[in-house]
Design an enzyme around this catalytic site. Sequence first.
Site, PDB file in Angstrom:
ATOM      1  N   GLY A  46       0.862  -1.183   0.000  1.00 13.49           N
ATOM      2  CA  GLY A  46       0.000   0.000   0.000  1.00 13.49           C
ATOM      3  C   GLY A  46       0.889   1.220   0.000  1.00 13.49           C
ATOM      4  O   GLY A  46       1.787   1.334  -0.831  1.00 13.49           O
ATOM      5  N   SER A  48       3.123   3.408   2.836  1.00 10.24           N
ATOM      6  CA  SER A  48       3.511   3.374   4.253  1.00 10.24           C
ATOM      7  C   SER A  48       3.216   4.676   5.016  1.00 10.24           C
ATOM      8  O   SER A  48       2.972   4.638   6.221  1.00 10.24           O
ATOM      9  CB  SER A  48       4.987   2.992   4.379  1.00 10.24           C
ATOM     10  OG  SER A  48       5.778   3.820   3.566  1.00 10.24           O
ATOM     11  N   CYS A  77       6.072  -5.422   0.846  1.00 18.19           N
ATOM     12  CA  CYS A  77       6.293  -4.069   0.312  1.00 18.19           C
ATOM     13  C   CYS A  77       6.046  -2.999   1.391  1.00 18.19           C
ATOM     14  O   CYS A  77       6.852  -2.886   2.307  1.00 18.19           O
ATOM     15  CB  CYS A  77       5.468  -3.867  -0.940  1.00 18.19           C
ATOM     16  SG  CYS A  77       6.183  -2.604  -1.976  1.00 18.19           S
ATOM     17  N   ARG A 104      12.376   3.645   1.246  1.00 21.93           N
ATOM     18  CA  ARG A 104      11.155   3.473   0.458  1.00 21.93           C
ATOM     19  C   ARG A 104      11.388   3.924  -0.986  1.00 21.93           C
ATOM     20  O   ARG A 104      12.244   4.742  -1.258  1.00 21.93           O
ATOM     21  CB  ARG A 104       9.934   4.270   0.927  1.00 21.93           C
ATOM     22  CG  ARG A 104       9.900   4.824   2.177  1.00 21.93           C
ATOM     23  CD  ARG A 104       8.760   5.770   2.547  1.00 21.93           C
ATOM     24  NE  ARG A 104       7.517   5.690   1.841  1.00 21.93           N
ATOM     25  CZ  ARG A 104       7.011   6.706   1.173  1.00 21.93           C
ATOM     26  NH1 ARG A 104       7.662   7.833   1.051  1.00 21.93           N
ATOM     27  NH2 ARG A 104       5.834   6.586   0.606  1.00 21.93           N
ATOM     28  N   HIS A 170       5.691  -8.464  -4.081  1.00 22.72           N
ATOM     29  CA  HIS A 170       4.289  -8.854  -3.861  1.00 22.72           C
ATOM     30  C   HIS A 170       4.042 -10.307  -4.289  1.00 22.72           C
ATOM     31  O   HIS A 170       3.585 -10.529  -5.422  1.00 22.72           O
ATOM     32  CB  HIS A 170       3.377  -7.952  -4.701  1.00 22.72           C
ATOM     33  CG  HIS A 170       3.261  -6.565  -4.187  1.00 22.72           C
ATOM     34  ND1 HIS A 170       2.288  -6.187  -3.299  1.00 22.72           N
ATOM     35  CD2 HIS A 170       4.001  -5.459  -4.423  1.00 22.72           C
ATOM     36  CE1 HIS A 170       2.421  -4.908  -3.013  1.00 22.72           C
ATOM     37  NE2 HIS A 170       3.453  -4.440  -3.680  1.00 22.72           N
ATOM     38  N   GLU A 172       1.661 -12.230  -3.562  1.00 22.95           N
ATOM     39  CA  GLU A 172       0.228 -12.483  -3.782  1.00 22.95           C
ATOM     40  C   GLU A 172      -0.198 -12.166  -5.214  1.00 22.95           C
ATOM     41  O   GLU A 172      -1.198 -12.686  -5.691  1.00 22.95           O
ATOM     42  CB  GLU A 172      -0.612 -11.704  -2.747  1.00 22.95           C
ATOM     43  CG  GLU A 172      -0.776 -10.211  -2.978  1.00 22.95           C
ATOM     44  CD  GLU A 172       0.479  -9.379  -2.687  1.00 22.95           C
ATOM     45  OE1 GLU A 172       1.522  -9.934  -2.288  1.00 22.95           O
ATOM     46  OE2 GLU A 172       0.401  -8.143  -2.875  1.00 22.95           O
TER      47      GLU A 172
HETATM   48  N1  GLN Z   1       6.279   2.783  -1.991  1.00 22.31           N
HETATM   49  C1  GLN Z   1       5.230   2.378  -1.113  1.00 22.31           C
HETATM   50  C2  GLN Z   1       5.473   2.935   0.289  1.00 22.31           C
HETATM   51  O1  GLN Z   1       6.320   3.686   0.482  1.00 22.31           O
HETATM   52  C3  GLN Z   1       5.112   0.871  -1.059  1.00 22.31           C
HETATM   53  C4  GLN Z   1       4.598   0.346  -2.372  1.00 22.31           C
HETATM   54  C5  GLN Z   1       3.907  -0.968  -2.272  1.00 22.31           C
HETATM   55  O2  GLN Z   1       3.483  -1.410  -1.202  1.00 22.31           O
HETATM   56  N2  GLN Z   1       3.729  -1.581  -3.408  1.00 22.31           N
HETATM   57  O3  GLN Z   1       4.787   2.606   1.194  1.00 22.31           O
END
Ligand code: GLN
Length: 199
Positions: A46, A48, A77, A104, A170, A172
């Site tokens: 998602g 962060s 992620c 990130r 990911h 999933e």
């Molecule tokens: N770049 C997103 C973050 O900083 C993470 C991306 C992802 O979960 N696919 O949270």
Amino acid sequence: MNIGILALQGDVEKHGHVLSDLGLEYIFVRYPDELNEVNGLIIPGGESTTLTKLMNKSHFHKPIKKFAEKNPILGTCAGMIMMSKNVNHPLVDPLGIIDVDVDRNAYGRQVHSFVDKLSVRLNGDSKTIAATFIRAPKITKIGKNVEILAEFNNEPCAVKQGQHIALSFHPELNNITLFHKAVFCNKGSINKQESSHAA
Ligand code: GLN
């Protein structure tokens, strides 16, 4: 096992499909009290900074840290970012469940997302899988009790500490079940169960 999928934001549903494939029950966790109903947790991908905001709003930090003392957690992620110890962003408040520091978005923006093959070593077996990286975090520092399960370009992208696993990518999205299985089913071999979607 009844698994919780932290469902505040992000990519929650596909994790449910993986758990169903493994014959595991799950619920979506939206409030800290619901952690009492589960014995494992997924922190999905998602964003962060948003996850931090929503977790702070619902007072999730302490309950999840406590939960992690006894129960396994899988983070993918943004989930890895939340499980880490330090993050290169002031608006992310990580849980410190796995002894790694992360950057990130270190693999570039959404348009630089990619799928590549990874060789995974887990419980004495090895397996090649297809891994999807989407604005993925990079591990910049790794504690001595952290085991590296896979590397991308010679940098760790899948790590395990105790009963917890955190992934930059990911699984999933490619129906890769081996990490969910290792965290929540606690059964040895990864070679007997991988799905046809694995590379
Ligand atoms: N770049 C997103 C973050 O900083 C993470 C991306 C992802 O979960 N696919 O949270």
